[in-house]
Structures are given as structure tokens and as C-alpha cells.
Scaffold this motif. Structure first.
Motif, PDB file in Angstrom:
ATOM      1  N   ALA A 201       0.817  -1.216   0.000  1.00 47.74           N
ATOM      2  CA  ALA A 201       0.000   0.000   0.000  1.00 47.74           C
ATOM      3  C   ALA A 201       0.850   1.265   0.000  1.00 47.74           C
ATOM      4  CB  ALA A 201      -0.928   0.000   1.215  1.00 47.74           C
ATOM      5  N   ARG A 202       2.177   1.093   0.008  1.00 44.63           N
ATOM      6  CA  ARG A 202       3.084   2.233   0.003  1.00 44.63           C
ATOM      7  C   ARG A 202       3.866   2.309  -1.295  1.00 44.63           C
ATOM      8  NH1 ARG A 202       0.887   1.450   3.963  1.00 44.63           N
ATOM      9  NH2 ARG A 202       0.663   2.886   5.692  1.00 44.63           N
ATOM     10  N   PRO A 203       4.331   3.513  -1.663  1.00 46.10           N
ATOM     11  CA  PRO A 203       5.099   3.627  -2.914  1.00 46.10           C
ATOM     12  C   PRO A 203       6.284   2.682  -2.938  1.00 46.10           C
ATOM     13  CG  PRO A 203       4.551   5.801  -2.069  1.00 46.10           C
ATOM     14  CD  PRO A 203       4.159   4.824  -1.003  1.00 46.10           C
ATOM     15  N   SER A 204       6.968   2.570  -1.812  1.00 47.61           N
ATOM     16  CA  SER A 204       8.086   1.642  -1.724  1.00 47.61           C
ATOM     17  C   SER A 204       8.616   1.602  -0.303  1.00 47.61           C
ATOM     18  CB  SER A 204       9.217   2.046  -2.669  1.00 47.61           C
ATOM     19  OG  SER A 204      10.260   1.095  -2.613  1.00 47.61           O
ATOM     20  N   VAL A 205       9.260   0.490   0.037  1.00 52.91           N
ATOM     21  CA  VAL A 205      10.062   0.371   1.251  1.00 52.91           C
ATOM     22  C   VAL A 205      11.335  -0.366   0.833  1.00 52.91           C
ATOM     23  CG1 VAL A 205       8.002   0.235   2.700  1.00 52.91           C
ATOM     24  CG2 VAL A 205       9.126  -1.869   1.979  1.00 52.91           C
ATOM     25  N   SER A 206      12.289  -0.433   1.720  1.00 53.71           N
ATOM     26  CA  SER A 206      13.519  -1.141   1.405  1.00 53.71           C
ATOM     27  C   SER A 206      13.242  -2.616   1.126  1.00 53.71           C
ATOM     28  CB  SER A 206      14.506  -1.038   2.570  1.00 53.71           C
ATOM     29  OG  SER A 206      15.589  -1.935   2.400  1.00 53.71           O
ATOM     30  N   HIS A 207      14.045  -3.192   0.225  1.00 58.56           N
ATOM     31  CA  HIS A 207      13.909  -4.624  -0.046  1.00 58.56           C
ATOM     32  C   HIS A 207      14.296  -5.457   1.175  1.00 58.56           C
ATOM     33  CE1 HIS A 207      18.131  -3.645  -1.029  1.00 58.56           C
ATOM     34  NE2 HIS A 207      18.404  -4.885  -0.672  1.00 58.56           N
TER      35      HIS A 207
ATOM     36  N   HIS B 246      26.000   5.843   2.499  1.00 56.91           N
ATOM     37  CA  HIS B 246      26.039   6.611   1.258  1.00 56.91           C
ATOM     38  C   HIS B 246      25.744   5.692   0.078  1.00 56.91           C
ATOM     39  CE1 HIS B 246      28.507   9.106   3.984  1.00 56.91           C
ATOM     40  NE2 HIS B 246      28.040  10.126   3.280  1.00 56.91           N
ATOM     41  N   VAL B 247      24.808   6.120  -0.772  1.00 58.43           N
ATOM     42  CA  VAL B 247      24.454   5.355  -1.961  1.00 58.43           C
ATOM     43  C   VAL B 247      24.426   6.303  -3.151  1.00 58.43           C
ATOM     44  CG1 VAL B 247      23.086   3.697  -0.610  1.00 58.43           C
ATOM     45  CG2 VAL B 247      21.947   5.663  -1.673  1.00 58.43           C
ATOM     46  N   PHE B 248      24.293   5.738  -4.339  1.00 58.16           N
ATOM     47  CA  PHE B 248      24.170   6.565  -5.542  1.00 58.16           C
ATOM     48  C   PHE B 248      22.877   6.204  -6.256  1.00 58.16           C
ATOM     49  CE2 PHE B 248      25.134   8.833  -9.371  1.00 58.16           C
ATOM     50  CZ  PHE B 248      25.974   9.850  -8.943  1.00 58.16           C
ATOM     51  N   GLN B 249      22.066   7.208  -6.536  1.00 59.19           N
ATOM     52  CA  GLN B 249      20.752   6.984  -7.126  1.00 59.19           C
ATOM     53  C   GLN B 249      20.560   7.827  -8.381  1.00 59.19           C
ATOM     54  OE1 GLN B 249      18.037   7.980  -3.941  1.00 59.19           O
ATOM     55  NE2 GLN B 249      18.442   6.092  -2.822  1.00 59.19           N
ATOM     56  N   VAL B 250      19.806   7.253  -9.324  1.00 56.41           N
ATOM     57  CA  VAL B 250      19.429   7.983 -10.542  1.00 56.41           C
ATOM     58  C   VAL B 250      17.921   8.241 -10.480  1.00 56.41           C
ATOM     59  CG1 VAL B 250      19.432   8.005 -13.056  1.00 56.41           C
ATOM     60  CG2 VAL B 250      21.243   6.783 -11.823  1.00 56.41           C
ATOM     61  N   PRO B 251      17.489   9.490 -10.333  1.00 52.85           N
ATOM     62  CA  PRO B 251      16.052   9.787 -10.293  1.00 52.85           C
ATOM     63  C   PRO B 251      15.419   9.549 -11.667  1.00 52.85           C
ATOM     64  CG  PRO B 251      17.365  11.600  -9.386  1.00 52.85           C
ATOM     65  CD  PRO B 251      18.301  10.702 -10.104  1.00 52.85           C
ATOM     66  N   PHE B 252      14.302   8.843 -11.677  1.00 48.30           N
ATOM     67  CA  PHE B 252      13.551   8.582 -12.907  1.00 48.30           C
ATOM     68  C   PHE B 252      12.241   9.367 -12.961  1.00 48.30           C
ATOM     69  CE2 PHE B 252      15.091   4.060 -14.317  1.00 48.30           C
ATOM     70  CZ  PHE B 252      16.363   4.564 -14.511  1.00 48.30           C
ATOM     71  N   ALA B 253      11.751   9.789 -11.813  1.00 46.79           N
ATOM     72  CA  ALA B 253      10.421  10.402 -11.747  1.00 46.79           C
ATOM     73  C   ALA B 253      10.311  11.602 -12.684  1.00 46.79           C
ATOM     74  CB  ALA B 253      10.116  10.829 -10.318  1.00 46.79           C
TER      75      ALA B 253
ATOM     76  N   THR C 277      13.307  -5.160  -6.863  1.00 49.63           N
ATOM     77  CA  THR C 277      12.245  -4.160  -7.018  1.00 49.63           C
ATOM     78  C   THR C 277      11.242  -4.272  -5.883  1.00 49.63           C
ATOM     79  OG1 THR C 277      12.427  -4.228  -9.440  1.00 49.63           O
ATOM     80  CG2 THR C 277      10.401  -3.319  -8.518  1.00 49.63           C
ATOM     81  N   VAL C 278      10.936  -3.146  -5.254  1.00 49.47           N
ATOM     82  CA  VAL C 278       9.826  -3.045  -4.302  1.00 49.47           C
ATOM     83  C   VAL C 278       9.102  -1.746  -4.620  1.00 49.47           C
ATOM     84  CG1 VAL C 278       9.074  -2.989  -1.908  1.00 49.47           C
ATOM     85  CG2 VAL C 278      11.142  -4.255  -2.509  1.00 49.47           C
ATOM     86  N   GLY C 279       7.876  -1.852  -5.082  1.00 43.38           N
ATOM     87  CA  GLY C 279       7.121  -0.657  -5.448  1.00 43.38           C
ATOM     88  C   GLY C 279       7.804   0.072  -6.587  1.00 43.38           C
ATOM     89  N   ASP C 280       8.039   1.370  -6.418  1.00 47.60           N
ATOM     90  CA  ASP C 280       8.635   2.163  -7.489  1.00 47.60           C
ATOM     91  C   ASP C 280      10.120   2.434  -7.262  1.00 47.60           C
ATOM     92  OD1 ASP C 280       8.687   4.154  -5.548  1.00 47.60           O
ATOM     93  OD2 ASP C 280       6.971   5.248  -6.368  1.00 47.60           O
TER      94      ASP C 280
ATOM     95  N   GLN D 141      10.664   0.944 -17.477  1.00 47.52           N
ATOM     96  CA  GLN D 141       9.437   0.346 -18.009  1.00 47.52           C
ATOM     97  C   GLN D 141       8.541  -0.162 -16.883  1.00 47.52           C
ATOM     98  OE1 GLN D 141      10.086  -2.978 -20.672  1.00 47.52           O
ATOM     99  NE2 GLN D 141       8.152  -2.644 -21.719  1.00 47.52           N
ATOM    100  N   LEU D 142       9.148  -0.595 -15.779  1.00 50.79           N
ATOM    101  CA  LEU D 142       8.383  -1.077 -14.624  1.00 50.79           C
ATOM    102  C   LEU D 142       7.741   0.070 -13.842  1.00 50.79           C
ATOM    103  CD1 LEU D 142      10.785  -3.845 -13.225  1.00 50.79           C
ATOM    104  CD2 LEU D 142       8.499  -4.216 -14.192  1.00 50.79           C
ATOM    105  N   GLY D 143       8.088   1.315 -14.194  1.00 48.59           N
ATOM    106  CA  GLY D 143       7.516   2.464 -13.501  1.00 48.59           C
ATOM    107  C   GLY D 143       8.345   2.960 -12.335  1.00 48.59           C
ATOM    108  N   ALA D 144       9.632   2.615 -12.320  1.00 49.92           N
ATOM    109  CA  ALA D 144      10.498   3.036 -11.220  1.00 49.92           C
ATOM    110  C   ALA D 144      10.616   4.557 -11.171  1.00 49.92           C
ATOM    111  CB  ALA D 144      11.884   2.416 -11.375  1.00 49.92           C
ATOM    112  N   ARG D 145      10.610   5.087  -9.970  1.00 50.17           N
ATOM    113  CA  ARG D 145      10.885   6.509  -9.759  1.00 50.17           C
ATOM    114  C   ARG D 145      12.345   6.729  -9.371  1.00 50.17           C
ATOM    115  NH1 ARG D 145       6.602   9.838  -9.196  1.00 50.17           N
ATOM    116  NH2 ARG D 145       7.724  11.238  -7.781  1.00 50.17           N
ATOM    117  N   VAL D 146      12.991   5.651  -8.900  1.00 50.16           N
ATOM    118  CA  VAL D 146      14.396   5.726  -8.496  1.00 50.16           C
ATOM    119  C   VAL D 146      15.104   4.455  -8.942  1.00 50.16           C
ATOM    120  CG1 VAL D 146      16.025   5.826  -6.555  1.00 50.16           C
ATOM    121  CG2 VAL D 146      13.904   7.148  -6.468  1.00 50.16           C
ATOM    122  N   TYR D 147      16.284   4.618  -9.558  1.00 51.31           N
ATOM    123  CA  TYR D 147      17.168   3.492  -9.838  1.00 51.31           C
ATOM    124  C   TYR D 147      18.356   3.649  -8.903  1.00 51.31           C
ATOM    125  CZ  TYR D 147      20.071   0.091 -12.292  1.00 51.31           C
ATOM    126  OH  TYR D 147      20.853  -0.996 -12.600  1.00 51.31           O
ATOM    127  N   ASP D 148      18.512   2.690  -8.006  1.00 52.83           N
ATOM    128  CA  ASP D 148      19.461   2.788  -6.898  1.00 52.83           C
ATOM    129  C   ASP D 148      20.665   1.896  -7.164  1.00 52.83           C
ATOM    130  OD1 ASP D 148      20.714   2.762  -4.339  1.00 52.83           O
ATOM    131  OD2 ASP D 148      18.789   3.177  -3.383  1.00 52.83           O
TER     132      ASP D 148
END
Length: 373
Positions: A19-25, A175-182, A277-280, A312-319
Motif C-alpha cells: 500500500a506504500r510507494p516503496s520500502v527497502s527490499h 552513502h548510496v548513488f541513485q538515478v532519479p527517474f520520476a 524491485t519493491v514498489g517504485d 518500463q516497470l515504472g520506477a521513480r528511483v534506480y538505486d
């Protein structure tokens, strides 16, 4: 008024996550099945109306010869971290876990503190006086993060000090590196890559590199590359059974929870990676490659395919997960930071992991033991 906390079923937990956009895997029920050396339990927070308003996966690791446990909530729990009365969420958790035999609790609040753009990271690497990313002025500060950290300290929580190669030691990366897709098309994402990345993707295509999704039967091929990578990059490899267990457990919960990709050239597997993948939110989880035929750029090819599928899966973040905090040229992980920064994304700092000693003697003994490992 404190939230009421009790154990919940896997089904209740999974419904809350869904029911949430995403949580940690690491906060989905199936993650407990990946860690058989830990006893997993799903916890639920309920408000006065009896509605489930928070959840967490806790892993309990026993001390040898004692019925006492280290309780660990990796990248969790999933609660209202911005609530002004944060103690009403955490006090019931501590009381419950103490009753269950925990002598210490470790958690990783999923709260972002700072962000650095790819340009800021590149400039920091080039600056001779910069030794660590945390010492460089951030591009953005997340409001409220410092207040949450202060409140945790006042409640008795202690922030885990990062190690020399923080992000690749015990626990989860700060510290992580993320690519925003939204709000971005795939073409816009690629335009954000640096020139070298775009050139390497074209090189791989021209050379005939083929990236395909793998299956359970392909995990041994991934593992051969993974062991070679571990030897080259100086980390301890997990056994093949770990990845087989991940595949079985995560995909039983959701067929898209875990994917395997392999980059082939002339019939030879040159690179492989797992995607979660969990949510977006999509994570590049484990990567592996050989030094053979690096000129055909299989690593850029496999990342581009995974990003394309994630979009294509609708991700808002690629981590892209953990990065080193050190900016010194002598650090062998700096090349990985450069590689990830080439995606044009952003370095992200979380609040890190926090400990609460329920039994100070046992907690101190554990800390001494871990420091000697």
C-alpha cells in the motif's frame, strides 16, 4: 499516546508494504527467508483505532550459548519518521524486543540527510583538499533530518560510526548513488549520462554485446563472475547458496522482486547483475564481471538494460547502492564511485545505522568482538 505494537502475519506485513510507494527490499517479509541464521519476525504498529500504521521486519541473531539476541531492522522500520513524538513509535518497539530477549537493537532509519549532484561529486573527486564526501558542501539538505538525529540521541540511541570504507563494511551503506527517474523519459535519463557512458553504451551495441534476463539455472554463471570480482576487489564472497536462496525466497513473494541479467559477447558471459524491485524503487543489488574483453563495455551495457527495464516497470528511483565516502586516489573503490557518478544521478546520504543498548555489558562485549573481527 503510544502506538500499540505486536507481531503481525506475513500477509498483513506484505499488504502494508504493497500500500506504500516503496520500502527497502530488506523490509519485506521474504527478506527474513534470505537470512536463515537470523530469526525473522514481522512487527506492526497500531493506532488507537486499531489500524496498522507502521511495520518492520526484525532479524534476531542469538549470542553463542546464551538465549539473548541482537535485534536488527535493516533500513527500517517503516514508521512515520517525521512524527514530532517519535518516542511513541520506538519505545514500544524497544520494550517488545527486550521482552523477547534482545540485549541490543540496531536499526537503519530510511531517512535521507543530504544529496550531492553528479557534478558536485566530480568536483569533489578532483579537489585535492577533499578527503571525504561528507566534508564537501552538499547540493541539498533534507529538512528535518538533523532534528530526527537529535531526537534519537536524546532518546538514548547511538549512531554507528562509519568505518574506513563505510558503505562496504558490516551493516548497510550510509552513502548510496541513485538515478532519479520520476518525471523523466528514458531518453532524458540517457542524456544525463556523461559522454563516456554514452560512448560505452554505443561501443557495446556495435560490438554485439547482448544482455539477457537469466533464470535460476544461470546463477552458477553469475557466481563464477562474482567470485572473480570478489578476488579482484578484495571482498569476501557469499556462497552460491545465498543467491539461490535469494532467488527462491524473493520471487516466491513477487516474480519481479528479483531479476538476474547477464551480458554475453560471442557466447561468453562477461558481466552479470541482480536487480531488486519493491514498489517504485529499483536496486542494482550485486554486480559481477571479468577483466576479459573489457573493451566491449559489458558493464555499461548491462546497467543500461537494467535501467531501461526499471523505467518500463515504472520506477521513480534506480538505486546503484553503496558508494565509498573516501575521495582519496589510493582507495580502490574510487573507480566505482566514478563509474556510478557517470550516470548523472546523485550521491545520497542516509542517517546511517543506530544502536540502542538494552543490556550495556552485552552490547559492549558485542562491540569489542566486532572490532576484533
Amino acid at each position: 499516546m503510544s502506538c500499540r505494537l505486536k507481531a503481525i502475519t506475513r500477509e498483513e506485513h506484505l499488504a502494508f508494504v504493497g500500500a506504500r510507494p516503496s520500502v527497502s527490499h530488506m523490509q519485506v517479509p521474504s527478506w527474513g527467508d534470505v537470512k536463515p541464521d537470523w530469526r525473522a519476525e514481522s512487527l506492526g504498529w497500531f493506532n488507537k483505532d486499531g489500524c496498522l500504521v507502521g511495520a518492520g521486519l526484525v532479524l534476531m541473531r542469538p549470542l553463542p550459548k546464551l538465549k539473548r539476541y541482537l535485534a536488527y531492522l535493516p533500513e527500517g522500520p517503516v514508521i512515520d519518521w517525521g512524527a514530532p513524538d517519535l518516542d511513541r513509535w520506538l519505545k514500544p518497539m524497544l520494550a517488545y524486543l527486550k521482552e523477547r530477549g534482545a540485549f541490543s537493537v540496531k536499526m537503519g532509519p530510511p531517512v535521507v540527510a543530504r544529496r550531492w549532484s553528479a557534478e558536485a561529486v566530480k568536483a569533489a573527486i578532483a579537489a585535492p583538499q577533499a578527503r571525504r564526501l561528507r566534508d564537501v558542501e552538499a547540493t541539498a539538505h533534507e529538512p528535518g533530518a538533523c532534528d530526527i538525529a537529535d531526537r534519537l540521541r536524546r532518546m538514548g540511541w547511538r549512531q554507528t560510526e562509519p568505518g574506513v570504507e563505510e558503505g562496504f563494511a558490516a551493516g548497510q551503506p550510509r552513502h548510496v548513488f541513485q538515478v532519479p527517474f520520476a518525471g523523466r523519459s528514458l531518453e532524458e535519463v540517457q542524456r544525463g549520462f556523461n559522454q563516456q557512458w554514452r560512448r560505452n553504451i554505443k561501443k557495446a551495441e556495435k560490438a554485439g554485446v547482448k544482455v539477457l534476463q537469466g533464470s535460476y539455472e544461470d546463477l552458477p554463471d553469475f557466481y563464477k563472475l562474482y567470485v572473480e570480482t570478489a578476488e579482484r576487489d578484495r571482498f569476501i564472497a557469499r556462497p552460491l547458496s545465498y543467491f539461490q536462496r535469494m532467488w527462491t525466497a524473493l520471487r516466491a513473494e513477487d516474480p519481479d522482486r528479483m531479476r538476474l541479467y547477464l551480458a554475453h559477447h560471442e557466447g561468453e558471459a562477461l558481466a552479470a547483475a541482480t536487480m531488486l524491485t519493491v514498489g517504485d524503487h529499483v536496486w542494482y543489488s550485486y554486480g559481477a564481471s571479468t577483466i576479459r574483453k573489457r573493451e566491449v563495455q559489458p558493464n555499461n551495457a548491462i546497467q543500461w538494460r537494467m535501467m531501461s527495464d526499471a523505467h518500463q516497470l515504472g520506477a521513480r528511483v534506480y538505486d546503484l547502492r553503496g558508494i565509498t565516502d573516501t575521495l582519496e586516489e589510493s582507495n580502490h573503490l574510487l573507480g566505482l564511485l566514478r563509474f556510478k557518478a557517470g550516470t548523472g544521478g546523485e550521491a545520497v546520504e542516509y542517517l546511517g545505522e543506530w544502536d540502542y543498548p538494552l543490556n550495556k555489558i552485552l552490547h559492549k562485549a558485542l562491540g569489542f568482538y566486532m572490532s576484533r573481527r
